[in-house]
Enzyme design. Structure first.
Site, short mmCIF file in Angstrom:
data_model
loop_
_atom_site.label_atom_id
_atom_site.label_comp_id
_atom_site.label_asym_id
_atom_site.label_seq_id
_atom_site.Cartn_x
_atom_site.Cartn_y
_atom_site.Cartn_z
N ARG A 111 5.13 -56.41 8.37
CA ARG A 111 4.51 -57.74 8.26
C ARG A 111 5.62 -58.71 7.86
NH1 ARG A 111 -0.95 -59.75 5.32
NH2 ARG A 111 -1.71 -58.94 7.30
N HIS A 138 -1.21 -61.35 15.38
CA HIS A 138 -1.80 -60.38 14.44
C HIS A 138 -2.64 -59.39 15.27
CE1 HIS A 138 -3.04 -58.60 10.84
NE2 HIS A 138 -3.73 -59.57 10.27
N GLN A 141 -5.42 -56.98 13.67
CA GLN A 141 -6.64 -57.68 13.30
C GLN A 141 -7.59 -57.76 14.50
OE1 GLN A 141 -7.57 -59.09 10.19
NE2 GLN A 141 -9.51 -59.11 11.30
N ASP A 233 -10.37 -69.16 10.55
CA ASP A 233 -9.36 -68.60 9.65
C ASP A 233 -8.90 -69.74 8.74
OD1 ASP A 233 -7.43 -66.98 8.50
OD2 ASP A 233 -6.07 -66.99 10.22
N CYS A 273 -10.93 -63.15 9.52
CA CYS A 273 -10.06 -62.01 9.20
C CYS A 273 -9.93 -61.77 7.71
CB CYS A 273 -8.68 -62.22 9.83
SG CYS A 273 -7.80 -63.66 9.19
N ARG A 301 -10.61 -52.63 10.22
CA ARG A 301 -9.14 -52.56 10.20
C ARG A 301 -8.70 -51.11 10.01
NH1 ARG A 301 -6.10 -56.96 8.87
NH2 ARG A 301 -4.41 -55.57 9.51
N1 CP Z 1 -6.74 -59.89 7.48
C1 CP Z 1 -5.61 -59.46 6.92
O1 CP Z 1 -4.61 -59.16 7.57
O2 CP Z 1 -5.68 -59.36 5.56
P1 CP Z 1 -4.47 -59.08 4.55
O3 CP Z 1 -3.57 -60.30 4.56
O4 CP Z 1 -5.14 -58.86 3.23
O5 CP Z 1 -3.71 -57.87 5.00
N1 NVA Z 2 -3.54 -66.74 9.54
C1 NVA Z 2 -3.49 -66.04 8.27
C2 NVA Z 2 -3.99 -64.65 8.44
C3 NVA Z 2 -3.97 -63.82 7.18
C4 NVA Z 2 -4.46 -62.43 7.40
C5 NVA Z 2 -2.05 -66.02 7.76
O1 NVA Z 2 -1.14 -65.79 8.55
O2 NVA Z 2 -1.86 -66.25 6.56
#
Ligand code: CP
Ligand code: NVA
Length: 314
Positions: A111, A138, A141, A233, A273, A301
């Site tokens: 990530r 992502h 997700q 989101d 998400c 997930r």
């Molecule tokens: N939705 C998601 O990716 O959550 P986290 O940021 O908690 O991993």
């Molecule tokens: N769009 C959000 C998703 C988090 C899971 C971010 O990137 O922070």
């Protein structure tokens, strides 16, 4: 079936755009199968003795815990590696990190910020690399999201999904995911925050093969009209904290509330998400209301990623 299995083994998961509709269906099928096995307490140790390295350059609750628990349930092991504590944080290259980790582990989940960094890691790593979120995409997700829709609606093809809010990483992956699954997707974002034109164009090409329609608008009511699935989101993603105040004003007309969802299909489902900011991108009575499936979505997930891990790393 075996051809699909063979085509997935050893692959990276950088973007859903790289996978055929059949490959995505296969991932979802295995996800459903592994979910059933886990619920019934049946053994499914498909990755016995295998190790996944998980590099995090941003915060996470769901991704970290679901990958770690998923590897454990598959009979393997996961290592949490904070980027700051790796030599990566002191300037060791992504290329060398990938080459070295690949000598110890069987897969790497990352990530981070730049999609290019994930692609570079994949170029140099001898083991599969999984995108656990970048500023651009992502994909994990969206595999969970597709499964959640399939469970609640019994199908994907022909449904309409409305995305309301920022044209961000989750939106981009949903554009690919819906296009591949034959789901119509309608995105409503303010001018200047629309999804990237290149991703929209690629999703439209993907959609040509499945019959899905990809619509982009600045009008949330137009996007939500008749939608079977309504998704939003946060207005400021990780890394955009300094823009939070400006975005609160710009995105205010894009809040998912009772007025907006009145235009959706009567049996629409609401997805997010998570993490969510109640009262900002979504009204509390919607995310905590009877149409919301956000916790099924969060649970999926785990099952989606177990399927991906088993298919890529077996
Ligand atoms: N939705 C998601 O990716 O959550 P986290 O940021 O908690 O991993
Ligand atoms: N769009 C959000 C998703 C988090 C899971 C971010 O990137 O922070």
């Amino acid at each position: 079936m075996n051809n699909v299995l063979d085509s997935l083994r050893g692959r990276d998961l950088l973007s859903l755009h790289d996978f055929s509709p059949q490959e995505i269906t296969h991932m979802l099928d295995l996800e459903g199968n592994l979910k059933q096995k886990q619920k019934k307490g049946e053994s499914h140790q498909l990755l016995k003795g295998k190790t996944l390295a998980m590099i995090f350059q941003k915060s996470s609750t769901r991704t970290r815990v679901s990958f770690e628990v998923g590897m454990f349930q598959l009979g393997g092991h996961a290592l949490f590696l904070s980027a700051n504590e790796l030599q990566l944080g002191r300037g060791e290259s992504i290329a060398d990190t990938g080459r070295v980790l690949g000598r110890y582990v069987d897969g790497i989940m990352i990530r981070t910020f730049a999609q290019g960094d994930v692609e570079e890691l994949a170029r140099y790593s001898p083991v599969p690399v999984i995108n656990g979120l970048t500023d651009l995409l992502h994909p994990c997700q969206v595999l969970a999201d597709l499964q959640t829709v399939r469970e609640h609606k019994g199908k994907l093809s022909g449904l309409k999904l409305a995305w309301v809010g920022d044209g961000n990483n989750v939106c981009h992956s949903l554009l690919y995911g819906c296009a591949k699954a034959g789901m119509h997707i309608s995105v409503a974002s303010p001018e200047g925050y629309l999804p990237h034109a290149k991703i929209v164009a690629q999703a439209r090409r993907d959609a040509d093969t499945t019959g899905a329609a990809v619509t982009i608008t600045i009008d949330p009511a137009e996007a939500v009209a008749g939608a079977d699935v309504v998704v939003t989101d946060v207005w400021a993603s990780m890394g955009q904290e300094s823009q939070q105040r400006d975005r609160m004003k710009i995105f205010a007309p894009y809040r998912v509330d009772a007025g907006l969802v009145a235009g959706a299909a009567p049996d629409y489902i609401f997805m997010h998400c998570l993490p969510a900011h109640r009262g900002e991108e979504v009204a509390t009575d919607i995310i905590d209301g009877p149409h919301s499936v956000v916790f099924d979505e969060a649970e999926n997930r785990l099952h989606a990623q177990k399927a991906v891990l088993a298919l890529l790393m077996a």
